[in-house]
Enzyme design. Structure first.
Site, short mmCIF file in Angstrom:
data_model
loop_
_atom_site.label_atom_id
_atom_site.label_comp_id
_atom_site.label_asym_id
_atom_site.label_seq_id
_atom_site.Cartn_x
_atom_site.Cartn_y
_atom_site.Cartn_z
N THR A 199 0.84 -1.20 0.07
CA THR A 199 -0.09 0.02 0.06
C THR A 199 0.94 1.08 0.12
O THR A 199 1.86 1.24 0.64
CB THR A 199 -0.88 0.05 1.16
OG1 THR A 199 -0.14 0.49 2.34
CG2 THR A 199 -1.70 -1.22 1.43
N ASP A 255 -4.09 6.24 2.05
CA ASP A 255 -3.76 7.33 3.02
C ASP A 255 -4.12 7.01 4.35
O ASP A 255 -5.11 6.77 4.90
CB ASP A 255 -4.52 8.53 2.51
CG ASP A 255 -4.36 9.65 3.47
OD1 ASP A 255 -3.62 9.55 4.26
OD2 ASP A 255 -4.52 10.90 3.03
N ASN A 286 4.95 1.25 8.10
CA ASN A 286 6.28 1.88 7.60
C ASN A 286 5.99 3.26 7.09
O ASN A 286 6.78 4.05 7.20
CB ASN A 286 6.81 1.08 6.63
CG ASN A 286 7.92 1.85 5.66
OD1 ASN A 286 8.94 1.98 6.18
ND2 ASN A 286 7.71 2.27 4.42
N SER A 306 9.94 2.44 13.91
CA SER A 306 10.52 3.77 14.69
C SER A 306 11.76 4.27 14.00
O SER A 306 11.66 4.58 12.71
CB SER A 306 10.63 3.71 16.03
OG SER A 306 11.03 4.66 16.78
N TYR A 324 9.40 15.19 14.43
CA TYR A 324 9.58 13.90 14.03
C TYR A 324 10.03 12.87 15.12
O TYR A 324 9.51 11.77 15.31
CB TYR A 324 10.80 13.80 12.80
CG TYR A 324 10.98 12.35 12.45
CD1 TYR A 324 10.12 11.80 11.48
CD2 TYR A 324 12.34 11.53 12.93
CE1 TYR A 324 10.44 10.29 11.07
CE2 TYR A 324 12.55 10.66 12.21
CZ TYR A 324 11.50 9.93 11.45
OH TYR A 324 12.08 8.59 10.84
N LYS A 329 7.98 9.62 16.83
CA LYS A 329 8.74 8.27 16.79
C LYS A 329 8.71 7.74 18.55
O LYS A 329 8.72 6.62 18.83
CB LYS A 329 9.95 8.25 16.14
CG LYS A 329 9.96 8.45 14.75
CD LYS A 329 9.17 7.35 14.27
CE LYS A 329 9.16 7.35 12.52
NZ LYS A 329 8.34 6.36 11.87
N THR A 336 17.49 5.91 0.98
CA THR A 336 16.06 6.00 0.43
C THR A 336 15.98 7.57 -0.17
O THR A 336 16.92 8.24 0.08
CB THR A 336 15.01 5.49 1.55
OG1 THR A 336 15.10 6.60 2.39
CG2 THR A 336 15.59 4.28 1.96
#
Length: 276
Positions: free
Chosen positions: A32, A56, A83, A134, A148, A152, A183
């Site tokens: 997804t 979403d 994720n 995390s 951020y 987490k 990434t």
């Protein structure tokens, strides 16, 4: 028996690394993401093993619909990988309240939405494994990434508690704390910056942005190897509650544990003095 993996944010990056590793091990995958076209391209060669769905995660109804699609095709969900998310970076005072709300709506409440949709399936099965992504920034706060890190840290507390609540149903849970993986996380697609630039934070902001630019697409972590590691963990009878991914993350966590232990010891007598 092949496992059925449900992976959010799996059109690219770490999510794709995990999903591809699951496929390589002979498993089935529900992939997804917000970007359905990118999903189709990523999994075009695996049509027989994959269900793709636009999701979403901020939308609880979409999460439930994706779970129903997974069950219609594969009949069960064995591994959930939460994720999907993004990084809202910048000093706290430079981030507008609406951006803070978006960060929590995705990283925290979105994770809640998907988990809430999947857990009834795993409880009926009396089996399953939840893997919550995390960060080493969820173990130690990071200057210039307070929002951020806050999300987490929230995921860590949620996961530690949830693991105890669902253990009696045969459901396992692992928190993954990655360091820097190669990434698009530091690209504009995944990284957002505050818009209220304050003079007092100019130096901090400049240093943080320089780090982002230097690390972007030069990170030391390999998403494909992380994916293979998580496939191994999902096959363990006694998987870890925490999995630290990468030498850089290990150093952060080792140093933090030592610093916390030292500080607790330094103030031990005062801590003990607060009782009746």
């Amino acid at each position: 028996m092949n496992q059925v993996w449900f992976v959010t944010g799996s059109a690219g990056g770490i999510g794709a690394g995990i999903a591809q590793a699951a496929l390589a091990a002979g498993n089935l995958v529900v992939a997804t993401d917000l970007d359905p076209e990118r999903l189709q391209l990523t999994y075009a060669a695996h049509a027989a093993q994959v269900v793709t769905a636009r999701l979403d995660i901020r939308d609880a109804a979409q999460s439930e619909a994706a779970v129903e699609a997974a069950l219609a095709r594969f009949g069960r969900i064995d591994v959930l990988v939460n994720n999907a998310g993004f990084g809202q970076f910048g000093p706290f005072e430079e981030i507008e309240p609406e951006a803070v709300e978006r960060q929590f709506a995705t990283n925290v409440f979105g994770t809640f939405n998907v988990t809430r949709a999947v857990l009834p399936v795993m409880r009926r099965q009396r089996a399953g494994h939840v893997i919550n992504m995390s960060s080493n920034g969820g173990f130690k706060g990071v200057s210039g990434a307070s929002m951020y890190s806050a999300t987490k840290f929230a995921i860590e507390g949620f996961s530690e508690s949830l693991a105890q609540e669902i253990a009696g149903f045969g459901i396992k849970l692992t928190i993954v704390e990655p360091g820097a993986f190669r990434t698009d996380f530091l690209d504009g697609r995944s990284l957002k910056l505050g818009t209220r630039e304050l003079h007092d934070y100019a130096d901090l902001r400049a240093k943080a942005n320089a780090v982002f630019e230097a690390r972007n697409h030069n990170q030391v972590g390999d998403p494909d190897k992380l994916g293979r590691a998580l496939v191994q963990i999902a096959g363990e009878i006694d998987p870890p509650l925490r999995f630290v991914a990468g030498a850089d993350a290990l150093k952060v966590i080792d140093d933090t544990l030592r610093a916390v232990a030292d500080e607790v010891e330094r103030w031990r007598s005062l801590s003990l003095s607060t009782g009746f």
